[in-house]
Design a protein around this motif. Structure first.
Motif, PDB file in Angstrom:
ATOM      1  N   LEU A 131       0.839  -1.211   0.000  1.00 38.84           N
ATOM      2  CA  LEU A 131       0.000   0.000   0.000  1.00 38.84           C
ATOM      3  C   LEU A 131       0.870   1.257   0.000  1.00 38.84           C
ATOM      4  N   ASP A 132       1.909   1.230   0.837  1.00 35.38           N
ATOM      5  CA  ASP A 132       2.821   2.368   0.927  1.00 35.38           C
ATOM      6  C   ASP A 132       3.462   2.671  -0.420  1.00 35.38           C
ATOM      7  N   VAL A 133       3.978   1.620  -1.067  1.00 34.27           N
ATOM      8  CA  VAL A 133       4.664   1.833  -2.342  1.00 34.27           C
ATOM      9  C   VAL A 133       3.664   2.353  -3.374  1.00 34.27           C
ATOM     10  N   SER A 134       2.447   1.799  -3.375  1.00 29.61           N
ATOM     11  CA  SER A 134       1.434   2.280  -4.327  1.00 29.61           C
ATOM     12  C   SER A 134       1.145   3.759  -4.096  1.00 29.61           C
ATOM     13  N   LEU A 135       0.970   4.115  -2.831  1.00 29.71           N
ATOM     14  CA  LEU A 135       0.716   5.517  -2.497  1.00 29.71           C
ATOM     15  C   LEU A 135       1.876   6.395  -2.953  1.00 29.71           C
ATOM     16  N   ALA A 136       3.083   5.906  -2.715  1.00 29.53           N
ATOM     17  CA  ALA A 136       4.270   6.680  -3.072  1.00 29.53           C
ATOM     18  C   ALA A 136       4.372   6.850  -4.584  1.00 29.53           C
ATOM     19  N   VAL A 137       4.023   5.813  -5.318  1.00 29.25           N
ATOM     20  CA  VAL A 137       4.080   5.900  -6.779  1.00 29.25           C
ATOM     21  C   VAL A 137       3.086   6.954  -7.267  1.00 29.25           C
ATOM     22  N   VAL A 138       1.866   6.882  -6.722  1.00 23.44           N
ATOM     23  CA  VAL A 138       0.834   7.843  -7.127  1.00 23.44           C
ATOM     24  C   VAL A 138       1.247   9.264  -6.724  1.00 23.44           C
ATOM     25  N   ALA A 139       1.742   9.398  -5.476  1.00 18.61           N
ATOM     26  CA  ALA A 139       2.171  10.713  -5.010  1.00 18.61           C
ATOM     27  C   ALA A 139       3.310  11.245  -5.877  1.00 18.61           C
ATOM     28  N   GLY A 140       4.245  10.374  -6.238  1.00 21.14           N
ATOM     29  CA  GLY A 140       5.373  10.767  -7.071  1.00 21.14           C
ATOM     30  C   GLY A 140       4.892  11.281  -8.421  1.00 21.14           C
ATOM     31  N   MET A 141       3.886  10.587  -8.982  1.00 20.02           N
ATOM     32  CA  MET A 141       3.379  10.989 -10.288  1.00 20.02           C
ATOM     33  C   MET A 141       2.604  12.307 -10.199  1.00 20.02           C
ATOM     34  N   LEU A 142       1.774  12.412  -9.152  1.00 17.63           N
ATOM     35  CA  LEU A 142       0.915  13.598  -9.043  1.00 17.63           C
ATOM     36  C   LEU A 142       1.678  14.824  -8.576  1.00 17.63           C
ATOM     37  N   LEU A 143       2.511  14.641  -7.530  1.00 14.88           N
ATOM     38  CA  LEU A 143       3.184  15.805  -6.945  1.00 14.88           C
ATOM     39  C   LEU A 143       4.418  16.213  -7.732  1.00 14.88           C
ATOM     40  N   PHE A 144       5.168  15.217  -8.186  1.00 10.80           N
ATOM     41  CA  PHE A 144       6.459  15.543  -8.786  1.00 10.80           C
ATOM     42  C   PHE A 144       6.499  15.228 -10.276  1.00 10.80           C
ATOM     43  N   GLY A 145       5.412  14.741 -10.815  1.00 14.86           N
ATOM     44  CA  GLY A 145       5.364  14.454 -12.244  1.00 14.86           C
ATOM     45  C   GLY A 145       6.313  13.362 -12.688  1.00 14.86           C
ATOM     46  N   THR A 146       6.684  12.458 -11.739  1.00 13.53           N
ATOM     47  CA  THR A 146       7.578  11.361 -12.110  1.00 13.53           C
ATOM     48  C   THR A 146       6.850  10.434 -13.080  1.00 13.53           C
ATOM     49  N   PRO A 147       7.439  10.175 -14.233  1.00 15.49           N
ATOM     50  CA  PRO A 147       6.760   9.292 -15.174  1.00 15.49           C
ATOM     51  C   PRO A 147       6.919   7.833 -14.769  1.00 15.49           C
ATOM     52  N   LEU A 148       5.898   7.022 -15.006  1.00 16.35           N
ATOM     53  CA  LEU A 148       6.023   5.584 -14.793  1.00 16.35           C
ATOM     54  C   LEU A 148       5.928   4.931 -16.164  1.00 16.35           C
ATOM     55  N   ASN A 149       7.109   4.636 -16.717  1.00 19.82           N
ATOM     56  CA  ASN A 149       7.138   4.165 -18.099  1.00 19.82           C
ATOM     57  C   ASN A 149       7.007   2.659 -18.233  1.00 19.82           C
ATOM     58  N   GLY A 150       7.381   1.924 -17.155  1.00 18.02           N
ATOM     59  CA  GLY A 150       7.412   0.468 -17.279  1.00 18.02           C
ATOM     60  C   GLY A 150       6.165  -0.201 -16.744  1.00 18.02           C
ATOM     61  N   SER A 151       6.292  -1.526 -16.539  1.00 15.02           N
ATOM     62  CA  SER A 151       5.147  -2.340 -16.129  1.00 15.02           C
ATOM     63  C   SER A 151       4.851  -2.187 -14.639  1.00 15.02           C
ATOM     64  N   VAL A 152       3.599  -1.900 -14.339  1.00 14.87           N
ATOM     65  CA  VAL A 152       3.172  -1.780 -12.949  1.00 14.87           C
ATOM     66  C   VAL A 152       3.258  -3.141 -12.258  1.00 14.87           C
ATOM     67  N   LEU A 153       2.899  -4.184 -13.000  1.00 13.89           N
ATOM     68  CA  LEU A 153       2.926  -5.531 -12.444  1.00 13.89           C
ATOM     69  C   LEU A 153       4.343  -5.916 -12.025  1.00 13.89           C
TER      70      LEU A 153
END
Lengths: 384, 311
Positions: free
Chosen positions: A246-268
């Motif tokens: 849950l923490d990592v998921s939240l961090a990924v979302v926060a990273g994308m929303l707050l800092f615009g970090t792109p997630l280019n690869g597979s979430v799985l």
């Protein structure tokens, strides 16, 4: 007796989950702390340098020299804080840290620039106390100067009265950065930060759990039941694994929303890698708490044993390849090192398992070792 | 085969010998009392028998299984209640029962049956959703007993189960133990309350890690070597002072407003006491022979060993 009975495993896991839910301190540690750290570090740590203050000593005072200064200002990287007529205060400005660099345009600059084939020379003095920033400033100023030189040469070539300017810019290096085209360090920091924060949170969470049982005396009652060591370790690990995911998921979302970090690869793939990493990190926390047996000490040891190596020896802050050989060897023992490669790879490069399998394998090794060590360290006997 | 068989069981902590070569057998279905002051080695012995502490020397078999090598098997067959309340205080009554049922592999319809039985036995049916930590001590102990017997163990180890509980709750707890014993469960229980010892079928008296006597409460009382008289006098403290140093006396002590005096010889005892008191100018209002209490027995046995009572 089977060492892994699903009923017993689930009984321990469910109990741990209920206790976790009712313990405010653990909940803060599990959710508030990682988010706070992510936001705090995300904004505070930045390796970007977009405002290099310089002083300009223009001894030439021509249109050409002003063009050069304008080119620096126009680049957005440099801010001219002082304009001086001579070099007298150069050193004072640097020593006082008022500016990071002093650009000196000597007399005769315009003349030299106009003379075909000679090229003009200007000087940039940099404050090398912060070598990192100085290097970046040097590279940026080189780029600004080269680009300006090329423009001048091109303008010269197109004007009819300066027909030939063959020596202007014979070779032009045009470099382009992939994966993080604007070289925004935040994009690199957020994936790394997730690994650093989770190393610490995971170990601290589980470090609390067995130590708490010792302190409250419930360990004795637990130890008198047929539950096996492996069942206790895995049962305690499961709820925290859920929290970690849950923490990592939240961090990924926060990273994308707050800092615009792109997630280019597979979430799985990121999910699977996260599980491997967390199992090892959680196991380490159990090892610590089983050895130390006090909640306060266990969390302190967990923090020092995970946070510092993850911060300093994982490649998060310092490039591993430029470390002394001994330190490089130690970095192999820091699981965050592999997870950082994985998160940066998946986030920025969008790479898959074909590239990341060595990291996956090593993290699996750490996960198995973590659980095995935790099972060994957690002695059911009250005293050996 | 007896449920518990112990031979020369010893446990040392550094230079200190907590349990010193203890040998005994517990019979099937009996309430076996482990009696002794704090520090006598009761808890250490129970921890060795429940597989929580490896012995330094000697052998122990519980339910026919070796306490060193077959701990896992022992844990499935016994119920254990530790001295300190050690269920989960932050779980409810229901959640504690559910947890221990899961740990003991009590599932399905058997779980429903056993859960109902525990709630009825412990009279906690109305408190299922209360946190265990918020219950009164007597209730906590009944819950702990319930959790330790969910899996219907053949042997129950209770380490001072009633310490700190008021006499009414204590009485109720012993009724539960008696009922379990009647149903065929072997109960191994330690206590330092002498009056509780009367509930036991047999008693093992422990002092300084050594077993000093093992018998039924009745036989133990009958065994006391020296006769004890109770006497009423106008000044009990002075009477004790006078008797302690008088010839023919073993011991004299205050018992409320009376004096209990142990004499060497029963037939001449009364006269000796009267003579000693007369020498001090004290009169005797009444004097009669009394049955020794277990406390008297314990003190006498420790004295016979030439030692002092710990605690």
């Amino acid at each position: 007796m089977s060492p892994l009975d699903p009923h017993r495993l689930l009984a321990v896991a469910r109990k741990e989950w209920i206790q976790l839910r009712r313990d405010t301190r653990s909940m803060i540690l599990a959710f508030a702390l990682p988010m706070m750290l992510l936001v705090f570090f995300g904004y505070a740590i930045t390796f970007d340098i977009d405002d290099i203050t310089i002083a300009v000593v223009d001894e030439d005072r021509t249109a050409a020299s002003r063009e050069l200064v304008d080119a620096f200002v126009a680049s957005d990287y440099f801010t001219v804080r002082e304009r001086l007529a001579d070099r007298g205060r150069t050193e004072e400005l640097l020593v006082r840290g008022r500016v990071l660099g002093v650009l000196t345009i000597p007399p005769g600059y315009a003349r030299d620039r106009a003379a075909a084939g000679r090229g003009a020379t200007v000087q940039l003095l940099l404050d090398g106390a912060d070598a990192n920033t100085a290097t970046i400033a040097m590279n940026l100023s080189g780029a600004v100067a080269a680009s300006h030189g090329a423009q001048v040469a091109a303008a010269g070539a197109s004007s009819p009265d300066r027909a030939s300017n063959a020596t202007g810019a014979p070779v032009r290096l045009e470099s382009r950065t992939w994966y993080n085209p604007r070289l925004e360090s935040r994009h690199m920091i957020v994936p790394g930060l997730i690994a650093v924060i989770m190393s610490m949170i995971a170990a601290m969470l589980t470090a609390l759990t067995i130590a708490r049982e010792w302190e409250r005396g419930s360990m004795e009652q637990l130890a008198a039941t047929p539950v096996s060591r492996l069942e206790v370790v895995l049962g305690k690990l499961l709820p925290y694994l859920v929290i970690g995911i849950l923490d990592v998921s939240l961090a990924v979302v926060a990273g994308m929303l707050l800092f615009g970090t792109p997630l280019n690869g597979s979430v799985l793939l990121l999910g699977v890698m996260t599980v491997l990493f967390l199992v090892g990190a959680l196991g380490l926390g159990i090892v610590i708490s089983a050895v130390v047996k006090s909640q306060v000490l266990a969390t302190q040891v967990a923090m020092v044993a995970t946070y510092l190596p993850a911060l300093l020896l994982s490649g998060f802050m310092f490039d591993i390849a430029s470390m002394p050989v001994v330190l490089q060897g130690i970095t192999y023992l820091v699981p965050a090192r592999y997870f950082i490669t994985v998160t940066r790879g998946i986030f920025l490069k969008g790479v898959g398992i074909s590239v990341l399998w060595p990291q996956a394998l090593l993290m699996l090794l750490f996960a198995v070792a973590g659980v095995a060590l935790a099972t060994r360290a957690f002695r059911k006997e009250l005293e050996a | 085969m007896n449920p518990v068989e112990v031979e020369g069981l010893t446990r040392r902590f550094g230079d200190f010998t907590a349990v010193d070569g203890v040998t005994f057998r517990v019979r099937r279905g009996e309430i076996f009392g482990f009696l002794g002051p704090n520090g006598a080695g009761k808890t250490t012995t129970i921890k060795m028998l429940t597989g929580l502490l490896p012995p330094s020397e000697g052998t122990g078999r519980v339910a026919g299984l070796d306490v060193r090598a077959e701990r896992d098997g022992i844990r499935e067959r016994i119920g254990y209640m530790s001295q300190k309340f050690s269920l989960y205080a932050d779980l409810t009554v229901h959640e504690n029962i559910e947890l221990f049922a899961g740990l003991y592999g009590v599932v399905g319809t058997r779980y429903e049956e056993r859960r109902a039985w525990v709630l009825e036995m412990s009279e906690l049916a109305d408190a299922v959703d209360r946190l265990a930590g918020e219950l009164p001590l007597g209730w906590k102990q009944r819950l702990a007993l319930g959790c330790a017997t969910l899996h219907e163990p053949s042997i129950l180890f209770l380490d001072e189960p009633t310490s700190g509980v008021d006499p009414v709750a204590r009485r109720r707890f012993w009724d539960l133990i008696a009922a379990m014993s009647e149903a065929g469960t072997t109960v191994f229980v330690s206590t330092h309350y002498m009056e509780e010892a009367e509930y036991c079928h047999r008693l093992a008296l422990l002092n300084r890690g050594r077993l000093i006597a093992l018998d039924t409460p009745r036989a133990l009382r009958a065994r006391t070597v020296d006769p004890i008289f109770r006497l009423e006098t106008e000044d009990a403290p002075r009477a004790v002072q006078a008797l302690v140093h008088a010839p023919g006396m073993v011991e004299a002590a205050m018992y409320g407003r009376d004096v209990h005096v142990t004499v060497e010889n029963e037939t001449t005892g009364v006269d000796t006491v009267r003579a000693a008191l007369a020498g001090e100018g004290l009169s005797v209002a009444s004097i009669e022979r009394v049955e020794p209490s277990l406390e008297d027995v314990f003190t006498a046995l420790v004295r016979a060993e030439g030692g002092a009572v710990v605690g």
